[in-house]
Write an enzyme that holds these catalytic residues in place. Structure first.
Site, PDB file in Angstrom:
ATOM      1  CB  SER A  10       2.582   5.514   6.172  1.00 45.55           C
ATOM      2  OG  SER A  10       2.106   4.548   5.265  1.00 45.55           O
ATOM      3  NE  ARG A  41      -3.210   5.708  10.336  1.00 44.54           N
ATOM      4  CZ  ARG A  41      -4.351   5.605  11.007  1.00 44.54           C
ATOM      5  NH1 ARG A  41      -4.340   5.538  12.317  1.00 44.54           N
ATOM      6  NH2 ARG A  41      -5.509   5.571  10.363  1.00 44.54           N
ATOM      7  CD  GLU A  46      -5.636   6.255   6.837  1.00 46.13           C
ATOM      8  OE1 GLU A  46      -5.589   5.364   7.682  1.00 46.13           O
ATOM      9  OE2 GLU A  46      -5.889   6.029   5.635  1.00 46.13           O
ATOM     10  CD1 TRP A  97      -7.168   2.966   2.975  1.00 43.41           C
ATOM     11  CD2 TRP A  97      -6.894   0.752   3.050  1.00 43.41           C
ATOM     12  NE1 TRP A  97      -5.854   2.718   3.335  1.00 43.41           N
ATOM     13  CE2 TRP A  97      -5.662   1.355   3.387  1.00 43.41           C
ATOM     14  CE3 TRP A  97      -6.945  -0.646   3.024  1.00 43.41           C
ATOM     15  CZ2 TRP A  97      -4.511   0.630   3.705  1.00 43.41           C
ATOM     16  CZ3 TRP A  97      -5.798  -1.375   3.336  1.00 43.41           C
ATOM     17  CH2 TRP A  97      -4.601  -0.736   3.672  1.00 43.41           C
ATOM     18  CG  ASN A 143      -0.734  -0.206   2.499  1.00 44.54           C
ATOM     19  OD1 ASN A 143      -0.187  -1.219   2.862  1.00 44.54           O
ATOM     20  ND2 ASN A 143      -1.030   0.754   3.336  1.00 44.54           N
ATOM     21  CG  ASP A 144      -0.201   4.187   2.759  1.00 43.06           C
ATOM     22  OD1 ASP A 144      -1.141   3.611   2.223  1.00 43.06           O
ATOM     23  OD2 ASP A 144      -0.267   4.679   3.897  1.00 43.06           O
ATOM     24  CD  GLN A 198       2.971   0.973   5.640  1.00 41.05           C
ATOM     25  OE1 GLN A 198       2.213   0.495   6.447  1.00 41.05           O
ATOM     26  NE2 GLN A 198       4.238   1.252   5.934  1.00 41.05           N
TER      27      GLN A 198
HETATM   28  C1  FRU Z   1      -3.040   4.699   4.779  1.00 37.91           C
HETATM   29  C2  FRU Z   1      -2.677   3.901   6.013  1.00 37.91           C
HETATM   30  C3  FRU Z   1      -1.808   4.729   6.941  1.00 37.91           C
HETATM   31  C4  FRU Z   1      -1.063   3.691   7.719  1.00 37.91           C
HETATM   32  C5  FRU Z   1      -0.852   2.605   6.676  1.00 37.91           C
HETATM   33  C6  FRU Z   1      -0.861   1.209   7.214  1.00 37.91           C
HETATM   34  O1  FRU Z   1      -3.365   3.930   3.689  1.00 37.91           O
HETATM   35  O2  FRU Z   1      -3.854   3.468   6.675  1.00 37.91           O
HETATM   36  O3  FRU Z   1      -2.516   5.642   7.733  1.00 37.91           O
HETATM   37  O4  FRU Z   1       0.145   4.160   8.232  1.00 37.91           O
HETATM   38  O5  FRU Z   1      -1.885   2.758   5.715  1.00 37.91           O
HETATM   39  O6  FRU Z   1      -0.473   0.291   6.249  1.00 37.91           O
END
Ligand code: FRU
Length: 521
Positions: free
Chosen positions: A96, A167, A220, A322, A36-37, A53
């Site tokens: 992240s 975060r 986020e 998501w 992900n991110d 991620q």
């Molecule tokens: C955004 C998120 C962040 C978090 C990460 C976890 O997509 O939810 O806020 O750090 O992904 O994988």
């Protein structure tokens, strides 16, 4: 403690076949498993780093075991996947965050080298203090990001009170105040902190908790960066961007992102190193500025450390949502990045707007296939019946005529098509994936996404990237953007140029096949 010593500088150029069904060829995706991110985007000593991620043993997100995956590029378009950079441990998962090039050794980690990379990220599931599972920690690298050492003074920042959402630190060097600034997502607000050495952080201000209409989901992945207005280096504005999660206990009467689920918004304003002040007072939902009108652009952040001579602001986003991210039908890996995009600010009729343009380096991947100019298209014509487009760039300019709708049908077969069209009557650009291909994994996936776009001098310009399972659409030089995943069968490769209810003039059209991004040696 050293986190990943193995495979130092390994040339890991081809660790997957990258030929699987739905696999994009010029958008970055990991060889295997979940992504992900984007994280830790930093340019340092001739390399663009892309951390992300990453769950290393599954195509689903294993949040307690989240790693930072790693890839590097010398030119933003060819990428080499390296071993995961930062791995979860007793301090929790590695969520992240960002990375900076500490050129003057402010952190004191680089007494011999003089400079190095510092990663600032969220440890999720941290036990340092009860009720505060998300804390910010540092790791540093003395060897261009190949191996990382945890700072023994971690965590460097805890929330002031108990909360589950604290975060995604984005840290950058703020020239004017000669300090490091951190933007951090704290549930319904972005908090700013400052530091002189990356180790000790002081709270400066917050933005967002009292802004109406923006609290549908938890905030986020914030970012804050300065961008020239209309390419004037003497007139710069600050942009605060943030991602809003899907249905996360927020205010359900606040609007969703334009295509539903999770999405990104931005504010333009002023930042003095301590606080951000938005130019615009949000008085109605129409004042909210969304970054992308498709479903699949999230958690984008900008690269730190881009040389002054270059001067561009460049970001990359995770092409996903998501709402269904964990259900995508790809089997060997799940998730890919967008193309890197340059960000600009342009003065438009309604005020200043964020512009996104695919980076110019993409021209390196371009193999021109067809070029057409000054043609009139009528209903029933298809000049492109011989052209296939599986991994292609399409750049076109139309002059509005009598047609009420015109555009392209992509990834076409007798039973599938994705339509990119312009609705002349409603002045709207759209991407319709209702009949694009596999969509049964989520009821919201099959949809048409629309963005208002006014013709400029009666013309509509589009730049389209189609690649395996994704499409990026930029209207009128990046003023309107739609980013969407699609899952057609590999045989659906056809292309059609269409007009409805009258004719449209194609001023110019260039279609290019795109070379893959994998570094092969
Ligand atoms: C955004 C998120 C962040 C978090 C990460 C976890 O997509 O939810 O806020 O750090 O992904 O994988």
């Amino acid at each position: 403690m050293c986190i990943s010593k193995e495979n130092k500088f390994i040339k890991n150029a081809r660790i997957g076949s990258y030929e699987e069904k739905y696999r994009p060829q010029f958008h970055y995706s990991p060889a295997k498993n979940w992504m992900n991110d984007p994280n830790g985007l930093v340019y340092y000593e001739g390399e663009y780093h892309l951390f992300y991620q990453h769950t290393v043993n599954s195509t689903s997100p294993d949040f307690p075991r989240m790693h930072w995956g790693h890839a590097v590029s010398k030119d933003l378009v060819h990428w080499e996947e390296l071993p995961p950079a930062i791995t979860p441990g007793e301090d929790g998962a590695i969520f992240s965050g960002s990375a900076v090039a500490d050129m003057n050794n402010t952190s004191g980690f680089f007494n011999e080298e003089g400079s190095g990379l510092v990663a600032i990220y969220t440890n999720e599931g941290n036990q340092a203090q009860p009720g505060k599972p998300q804390v910010q920690s540092l790791s540093y690298s003395r060897d261009q990001g190949r191996t990382w050492t945890r700072f023994e003074g971690n965590p460097v920042l805890l929330p002031a009170s108990e909360t589950a959402d604290f975060r995604d630190p984005k840290v950058f060097w703020h020239e004017e105040s000669s300090k490091w600034v951190m933007a951090l997502a704290a549930r319904d607000r972005i908090e700013f902190y400052t530091s002189e050495d990356l180790r000790a952080w002081s709270f400066a201000s917050e933005f967002g908790s009292t802004v109406p209409f923006v609290h549908r989901g938890v905030f986020e992945c914030p970012d804050i960066f300065q961008v020239p207005v209309d390419n004037d280096p003497n007139n710069k504005k600050w942009v605060l961007s943030l991602s809003v999660g899907d249905l996360n206990g927020g205010n359900m009467s606040d609007p969703q992102p334009p295509a539903g689920g999770s999405g990104m918004m931005y504010f333009i304003g002023h930042f003095d190193g301590q606080s951000f002040i938005s130019d615009k007072i949000i008085e109605s939902i129409h004042d909210i500025q969304w970054i992308d009108f498709g479903s699949d652009f999230y958690a984008a952040v900008t690269w730190n450390g881009i040389p002054k001579e270059d001067g561009r602001v460049i970001w990359i986003g995770w092409m996903n949502n998501w709402r269904y991210a964990n259900k995508l039908p790809s089997l060997e890996w799940r998730g890919n990045m967008s193309l890197p995009r340059e960000i600009q600010l342009r003065t438009c009729l309604g005020g200043l707007r964020l512009i996104q343009l695919p980076v110019k380096e993409l021209s390196k991947l371009r193999n021109p296939m067809s070029t057409l100019t000054d043609l009139v298209i009528k209903p029933g014509d298809n000049l492109l019946s011989e052209v296939t487009a599986l991994k292609a760039e399409i750049i076109a300019e139309f002059e509005i005529g009598t047609a009420i709708e015109f555009g392209f049908k992509l990834r076409k077969s007798s039973s599938q098509e994705t339509i990119i069209g312009y609705d002349v009557v409603n002045e709207a650009l759209f991407l319709d994936r209702t009949n694009a291909g596999s969509a049964d994994f989520h009821p919201d996936f099959a949809a048409k996404h629309t963005v208002t776009l006014k013709p400029e001098h009666k013309r509509i310009q589009v730049t389209i990237y189609v690649d395996g399972s994704n499409i990026e659409l930029f209207g009128n030089e990046g003023i309107a953007v739609i980013t969407d995943l699609v899952f057609p069968e590999p045989e659906s490769q056809g292309l059609e140029l269409y007009a409805v209810g009258g004719s449209v003039k194609v001023i110019s059209l260039q279609i290019s096949d795109m070379t893959g991004l994998w570094v092969r040696e």
